[in-house]
Design a protein around this motif. Structure first.
Motif, PDB file in Angstrom:
ATOM      1  N   TRP A 123       0.814  -1.221   0.000  1.00 42.70           N
ATOM      2  CA  TRP A 123       0.000   0.000   0.000  1.00 42.70           C
ATOM      3  C   TRP A 123       0.848   1.272   0.000  1.00 42.70           C
ATOM      4  O   TRP A 123       0.309   2.359  -0.093  1.00 42.70           O
ATOM      5  N   GLY A 124       2.148   1.111   0.060  1.00 36.48           N
ATOM      6  CA  GLY A 124       3.044   2.260  -0.036  1.00 36.48           C
ATOM      7  C   GLY A 124       3.501   2.542  -1.455  1.00 36.48           C
ATOM      8  O   GLY A 124       4.262   3.482  -1.680  1.00 36.48           O
ATOM      9  N   ARG A 125       3.030   1.731  -2.394  1.00 40.72           N
ATOM     10  CA  ARG A 125       3.422   1.875  -3.800  1.00 40.72           C
ATOM     11  C   ARG A 125       2.177   2.046  -4.668  1.00 40.72           C
ATOM     12  O   ARG A 125       1.082   1.641  -4.268  1.00 40.72           O
ATOM     13  N   PRO A 126       2.315   2.611  -5.847  1.00 41.77           N
ATOM     14  CA  PRO A 126       1.167   2.700  -6.758  1.00 41.77           C
ATOM     15  C   PRO A 126       0.617   1.296  -7.045  1.00 41.77           C
ATOM     16  O   PRO A 126       1.372   0.337  -7.190  1.00 41.77           O
ATOM     17  N   VAL A 127      -0.698   1.184  -7.135  1.00 41.90           N
ATOM     18  CA  VAL A 127      -1.314  -0.127  -7.327  1.00 41.90           C
ATOM     19  C   VAL A 127      -1.572  -0.369  -8.814  1.00 41.90           C
ATOM     20  O   VAL A 127      -1.892   0.559  -9.558  1.00 41.90           O
ATOM     21  N   ALA A 128      -1.447  -1.620  -9.222  1.00 40.36           N
ATOM     22  CA  ALA A 128      -1.768  -1.984 -10.603  1.00 40.36           C
ATOM     23  C   ALA A 128      -3.276  -2.028 -10.815  1.00 40.36           C
ATOM     24  O   ALA A 128      -3.778  -1.669 -11.873  1.00 40.36           O
ATOM     25  N   PHE A 129      -3.994  -2.457  -9.767  1.00 39.72           N
ATOM     26  CA  PHE A 129      -5.431  -2.676  -9.864  1.00 39.72           C
ATOM     27  C   PHE A 129      -6.106  -2.010  -8.670  1.00 39.72           C
ATOM     28  O   PHE A 129      -6.004  -2.507  -7.552  1.00 39.72           O
TER      29      PHE A 129
END
Length: 399
Positions: free
Chosen positions: A259-265
């Motif tokens: 949750w600390g990174r951009p999500v793919a979906f």
């Protein structure tokens, strides 16, 4: 508490009961919130991490998992109100991956033993989880369709899918349905499809639509699909318990959190993080039948439709581990149809999240409760900490 009809003494007792879960090591920490008639009581108990010393904070940001589902359903209803989506229109127009479905002859059968779907999937099917595919309530890997969903990265999970929405839809479209559209309730997958449908109907990402139309208007500043770096100190670790010992095992570390990174979906079924106060804002809007401040997020008829039971008894067959003996399903929320214990009244609506979260609203009592923990649920049955929170909340009603 003056004017709220809640007993301060009994809310103090709730704090003692909830503190017991921390003292016994069942959860490192938790946040409880009870709101009634404009007054709110919040307790932050325990610590942010197992074995840690940093106290749990009221503004801690939790992975709320399936508490995302009601927000996704509300977003879909905004588009219905704007005539960009229609409840009983086939979704094929925007989701061609779901056109011309095939349906398994039998759950345990091979994936090529199918018949044609009797009708297309509609938006109503997605909202009520009657699209024909979702969580199969059997031990992992029991049936070929379960194995196929797992291999394709489509299995229901508290963790968001690792592939982008178009690829996710392509893989879903390659699998047969388990039941005919409209026939049975199957958990979770409908909310994931909704997120993709909303993005395509709105012409913008699902995340930005939620921000523009729900999160920002409600002041839910800490609710999103990603925790920014400057807020990661407010994200507790999440844990699972070992079945044999109850020992807490780290599942997601804030230092390297997904949750600390951009999500793919951006997962409409379980991808959001939030705080107790943020989620209260959403629940109060729903309790106020779509109103917020001087304006509206949803119309009263939309909220009433969302919070009505849409399941016939035969459509609930086999759902007992998810839905209680007198619970139905609305749009993204469970709905109580009869009082069957202390904490359940007709019309009460809300849901639980697999990462250890629970939130319900009760129009009859003008009551909202939110419980946030960082321990994953061990099964689909509500854990004791949920049951004791809700029993304590209703016990505190003093009029």
């Amino acid at each position: 508490m003056s004017g709220s009809g809640l007993s301060r003494e009994r809310l103090d007792r709730m704090r003692d009961v909830m503190s017991g879960y921390v003292e016994r090591g069942d959860v490192p920490g938790l946040v409880t919130l009870v709101h009634r008639r404009g007054e709110t009581r919040v307790e932050a108990l325990g610590t942010m991490a197992a074995g840690g010393t940093v106290p749990m904070r009221r503004d801690a940001i939790f992975r709320i998992a399936s508490l995302t589902k009601p927000i996704t359903a509300a977003a879909a209803m905004i588009l219905v109100e704007e005539c960009k989506l229609r409840l009983d229109e086939p979704v094929d127009r925007l989701l061609p991956e779901l056109a011309d479905r095939r349906v398994l002859q039998r759950l345990e059968g091979p994936l090529d033993d199918t018949v044609p779907a009797r009708r297309p999937i509609t938006l109503r099917d997605l909202l009520t989880f009657r699209l024909g595919i979702g969580a199969v309530l059997a031990p992992r890997g029991t049936h070929p369709i379960q194995r196929a969903m797992e291999e394709a990265g489509l299995s229901p999970s508290p963790n968001p899918p690792a592939i982008d929405p178009d690829e996710w839809m392509k893989r879903l479209g390659a699998l047969p349905l388990v039941h005919q559209p409209g026939e049975r309730w199957m958990y979770h997958t409908g909310s994931e499809v909704l997120g993709v449908l909303i993005a395509r109907a709105a012409g913008q990402s699902f995340a930005s639509f939620l921000s523009d139309r729900i999160l920002d208007p409600l002041g839910m500043r800490d609710t999103s699909f990603q925790v920014p770096a400057e807020k990661l100190d407010r994200l507790p670790p999440s844990y699972r318990a070992r079945p044999a010992t109850g020992e807490l095992v780290l599942q997601d570390d804030p230092a390297d959190s997904r949750w600390g990174r951009p999500v793919a979906f951006p997962s409409g079924g379980g991808g959001l993080v939030s705080t107790a106060d943020d989620y209260l804002a959403f629940c109060r809007m729903m309790l106020d039948r779509g109103r917020h401040g001087g304006g509206r997020v949803l119309s009263r008829p939309s909220v009433e439709l969302m919070t009505s039971n849409h399941l016939a008894p035969e459509q609930r067959s086999g759902t007992r581990s998810f839905l209680g003996p007198d619970e139905g399903w609305g749009f993204g929320v469970s709905v109580s149809v009869r009082r069957f214990d202390l904490a359940t009244t007709p019309g009460r609506f809300g849901w639980n999240g697999g990462t250890g979260t629970s939130a319900y609203s009760d129009p009859g009592e003008d009551l909202v409760g939110v419980l946030l923990t960082q321990r994953h649920m061990d099964s689909t049955t509500s854990p004791a900490v949920f049951q004791d929170f809700w029993t304590s909340a209703y016990r505190a009603i003093d009029d």
